[in-house]
Motif scaffolding. Sequence first.
Motif, short mmCIF file in Angstrom:
data_model
loop_
_atom_site.label_atom_id
_atom_site.label_comp_id
_atom_site.label_asym_id
_atom_site.label_seq_id
_atom_site.Cartn_x
_atom_site.Cartn_y
_atom_site.Cartn_z
N ARG B 299 6.10 27.26 -15.41
CA ARG B 299 5.53 26.29 -16.34
C ARG B 299 4.65 25.25 -15.63
O ARG B 299 4.19 24.31 -16.26
N CYS B 300 4.48 25.42 -14.33
CA CYS B 300 3.90 24.35 -13.54
C CYS B 300 2.44 24.60 -13.20
O CYS B 300 2.06 25.70 -12.78
N GLY B 301 1.61 23.57 -13.38
CA GLY B 301 0.19 23.67 -13.09
C GLY B 301 -0.13 23.72 -11.60
O GLY B 301 -1.23 24.13 -11.21
N PHE B 302 0.81 23.31 -10.77
CA PHE B 302 0.56 23.27 -9.33
C PHE B 302 1.06 24.53 -8.62
O PHE B 302 0.90 24.66 -7.41
N ALA B 303 1.71 25.43 -9.38
CA ALA B 303 2.42 26.53 -8.73
C ALA B 303 1.48 27.47 -7.99
O ALA B 303 0.39 27.78 -8.45
N ASP B 304 1.90 27.92 -6.81
CA ASP B 304 1.19 28.96 -6.07
C ASP B 304 2.22 29.92 -5.47
O ASP B 304 3.38 29.90 -5.86
N ASP B 305 1.78 30.75 -4.53
CA ASP B 305 2.67 31.79 -4.00
C ASP B 305 3.96 31.23 -3.39
O ASP B 305 5.03 31.81 -3.54
N VAL B 306 3.84 30.11 -2.69
CA VAL B 306 5.02 29.52 -2.05
C VAL B 306 6.08 29.22 -3.10
O VAL B 306 7.26 29.54 -2.94
N CYS B 307 5.64 28.62 -4.21
CA CYS B 307 6.58 28.20 -5.26
C CYS B 307 7.31 29.40 -5.85
O CYS B 307 8.44 29.30 -6.30
N MET B 308 6.63 30.56 -5.89
CA MET B 308 7.26 31.73 -6.49
C MET B 308 8.31 32.32 -5.57
O MET B 308 9.20 33.02 -6.02
N GLU B 309 8.20 32.07 -4.29
CA GLU B 309 9.13 32.69 -3.35
C GLU B 309 10.24 31.76 -2.88
O GLU B 309 11.39 32.15 -2.86
N ASP B 310 9.86 30.55 -2.51
CA ASP B 310 10.87 29.67 -1.92
C ASP B 310 11.18 28.49 -2.82
O ASP B 310 10.28 27.86 -3.37
N SER B 311 12.46 28.21 -2.92
CA SER B 311 12.89 27.08 -3.69
C SER B 311 12.69 25.81 -2.86
O SER B 311 13.15 25.73 -1.73
N ALA B 324 12.06 17.57 -5.42
CA ALA B 324 12.04 18.94 -4.94
C ALA B 324 10.76 19.60 -5.40
O ALA B 324 10.69 20.19 -6.48
N CYS B 325 9.71 19.46 -4.57
CA CYS B 325 8.43 20.07 -4.94
C CYS B 325 7.66 20.33 -3.66
O CYS B 325 7.65 19.51 -2.74
N TRP B 326 6.99 21.49 -3.61
CA TRP B 326 6.17 21.82 -2.43
C TRP B 326 4.85 21.06 -2.45
O TRP B 326 4.14 21.01 -1.48
N HIS B 327 4.47 20.54 -3.62
CA HIS B 327 3.11 20.03 -3.75
C HIS B 327 3.03 18.56 -4.11
O HIS B 327 2.21 18.15 -4.92
N LYS B 328 3.92 17.77 -3.53
CA LYS B 328 3.92 16.34 -3.83
C LYS B 328 2.55 15.72 -3.55
O LYS B 328 2.08 14.88 -4.30
N ASP B 329 1.91 16.15 -2.45
CA ASP B 329 0.63 15.56 -2.08
C ASP B 329 -0.41 15.81 -3.16
O ASP B 329 -1.14 14.90 -3.56
N ARG B 330 -0.47 17.06 -3.63
CA ARG B 330 -1.44 17.38 -4.68
C ARG B 330 -1.13 16.62 -5.96
O ARG B 330 -2.02 16.20 -6.68
N LEU B 331 0.17 16.43 -6.21
CA LEU B 331 0.58 15.69 -7.40
C LEU B 331 0.09 14.25 -7.33
O LEU B 331 -0.47 13.71 -8.29
N ILE B 332 0.26 13.64 -6.15
CA ILE B 332 -0.18 12.25 -5.97
C ILE B 332 -1.70 12.17 -6.11
O ILE B 332 -2.23 11.29 -6.79
N GLU B 333 -2.42 13.14 -5.50
CA GLU B 333 -3.88 13.20 -5.63
C GLU B 333 -4.30 13.25 -7.09
O GLU B 333 -5.14 12.48 -7.55
N SER B 334 -3.65 14.14 -7.84
CA SER B 334 -4.06 14.35 -9.24
C SER B 334 -3.80 13.09 -10.06
O SER B 334 -4.54 12.77 -10.98
N ARG B 335 -2.76 12.34 -9.69
CA ARG B 335 -2.48 11.12 -10.43
C ARG B 335 -3.58 10.10 -10.18
O ARG B 335 -4.01 9.40 -11.08
N LYS B 336 -4.06 10.05 -8.93
CA LYS B 336 -5.13 9.10 -8.61
C LYS B 336 -6.38 9.41 -9.43
O LYS B 336 -7.00 8.52 -10.00
N THR B 337 -6.73 10.69 -9.49
CA THR B 337 -7.96 11.03 -10.19
C THR B 337 -7.84 10.75 -11.68
O THR B 337 -8.83 10.47 -12.34
N ARG B 338 -6.62 10.84 -12.20
CA ARG B 338 -6.46 10.62 -13.63
C ARG B 338 -6.60 9.14 -14.01
O ARG B 338 -7.10 8.81 -15.06
N VAL B 339 -6.12 8.27 -13.11
CA VAL B 339 -6.16 6.84 -13.42
C VAL B 339 -7.52 6.22 -13.16
O VAL B 339 -8.54 6.70 -13.14
#
Lengths: 337, 339
Positions: B299-311, B324-339
């Motif tokens: 259900r996640c917009g950030f998901a890639d191959d890593v997310c499908m294999e490793d918890s 618990a997320c592999w993509h915290k950095d991208r999440l923080i980036e996306s929040r900046k661009t939205r604001v």
Amino acid sequence: MSSSVIDLKRVYRSFKSGRDIVPVLQDINISVNRLEFLCLVGESGCGKTTTGKIICGLLPPSAGIVEFEGADIASLRGEDYRRFRRSVQIIHQDPYASLNPTQTVSEMLSYPLVRHKLAPRGRGVLQRVHELLELVDLTPVGDFVNKYPHQLSGGQRQRVSIARALTTEPSVIVADEAVSMVDVSIRIGILQMMMDLRDRLDVTIVFITHDLALAKYFAWDGRIGVMYLGRLVEIGRTQEIIRDPQHPYTRVLLSAIPEPDPEKTRSKQHIQLRSEDIPRLTELPPGCSFHPRCPWYMAEVCDQEVPELSVSFQSGSDVEVACIPLQRGTELVLHDA
Amino acid sequence: MSPMLPPDVVLKVDNLSVVYRTDRGDVKATANVSFELRNGEAMALIGESGSGKTTISLALIRKLPRNAVIKSGRILYQRNQKVQDVLELNSRQLREFRWNECAMVFQGAQNAFNPVLKIRRQFEDTAQSHGWTDKSAVRKRALSLLQLVRLDPERVYDAYPHELSGGMKQRTLLALGVLLSPQIVILDEPTTALDILTQRAIIDVLNDMQRQLNFSIIFISHDLSLAAEMADHVATVYAGEIVELGGVNDIFYRSLHPYTQGLLTSVPTLEHTQDMLQSIPGSPPNLITPPNGCKFHPRCGFADDVCMEDSPPLTADIGGHLAACWHKDRLIESRKTRV
């Protein structure tokens, strides 16, 4: 022809409960305009569901008139009556109870098509079923047509329920708490789909909910009607009511709602009620039924006369309120307790 | 040697996993859940239906249904510097733990009272079964608690449950819950199915009670607004796991998990003029055969191959905000661009 599809005129409804007669609705006047989003909000027992059922013709009013496209529905006969029932559909609250567990999605959607001869038997019906499922975003359709309700999630069931309401090509849909049983993360998706239906299929939607924030989202360009103990106490454009609520009950409600924002919700001013007890419908107080709880209560005014809905004196808008002090132009000021 | 806990921690859940045995297979209702509860704090477990939040709370008082099996974990409880593992208590100790130490107020509390007994009897019975037989002392304590929850004490104490409204029953139940001065009160959906104004009264009463009696609260809810209003810490629960845990402001203003973020953008507010809302696509997974890797990846917009294999592991940033997320950095980036 007027721009309203449904008109409730001085509608009353009461139920017998043992020896008591419970007045569930009193003096309800609402016009549902064509293609508008109208939300009825209120707490449990305020009569919003009963109003919805009366609009659909599922319950007759005890007194008063319900008009569909200007014609009293009590006088409709034969094909006219069938057309009314096809044109006004309801979506129930609980998708776990409102779908027949022994029928597949396809059977559920075919039945009204066949019954009302809305699609040619056989291929035609099947094709229409596919179209309906696409409309409610249950795709790929093949994954859903032959499923039973227990094989679907809550959100998917509610979509089936919406598709079923659409089978008869209604012009009005009453959605009674249609997303309150659906998980938070998928609610908005279903709401947005319903909002799109208005533009795609020309349906007017009456949305019934207890959640003012949801009502605000749904009816942002429409109207909100606030109900309390069987009466409509305030009705008007959503944006005005949310920004500047008039009726004391609406003000108290809006001030009481927690917000999903820690700083805002913790600094919010809550208006204190004079009493937290909700009167029973069988023992309604005289005058305005909110007066025993109202923080702006005026003795010898509010407890004597039942207020009628009318445009508020000072707001300069067309929001209608049922509050005598407001109608007299009294400014409501909170006294410190 | 018994395990040690910092002095202000009253409860520490360590790596708790619970499965339900069913005909269709094991339902992994709770997996590797860990958290700490401090003295006097309120913690919210936020999640959707079926996320396993009620299972966590039932495990805390060992009231899981018969088909549940605790696969792993410890539930350490501390009072007066004595630490015990709730999972190792014998039935007598467990009886003392429940209600004396940890009380639970269930969802749909309106039906929790015995309809044929007066409220007084239900307070007295509770006290008596925990060894408190002095009825006048019970009465005194009960009346002061009923006062605290803003009820008319004398009237309610001598009433039958049917004489009280839903909100009054809920408040009476809160008073009954703290009768034996527990350190922890667990509230399962404390305001669900109550009207807005009744909800408000319950929230205010709970805040008063906590201030005066200084217990810790764990509350379970799907209502983000309630967490925003009452919680000190918030844990987001998804598919049986805690996916994010942090202070209430961390969670609401600086969320580090796409699921929490998704929940926040799917709830309308009254404040904003027009909300930009979005549902989370898809629906929560089946817990008999949960997805591989990160359970949120379908259900996640950030998901890639890593997310499908490793918890992803639940890791902390400097402020102790866990996600618990592999993509915290991208999440923080996306929040900046939205604001």
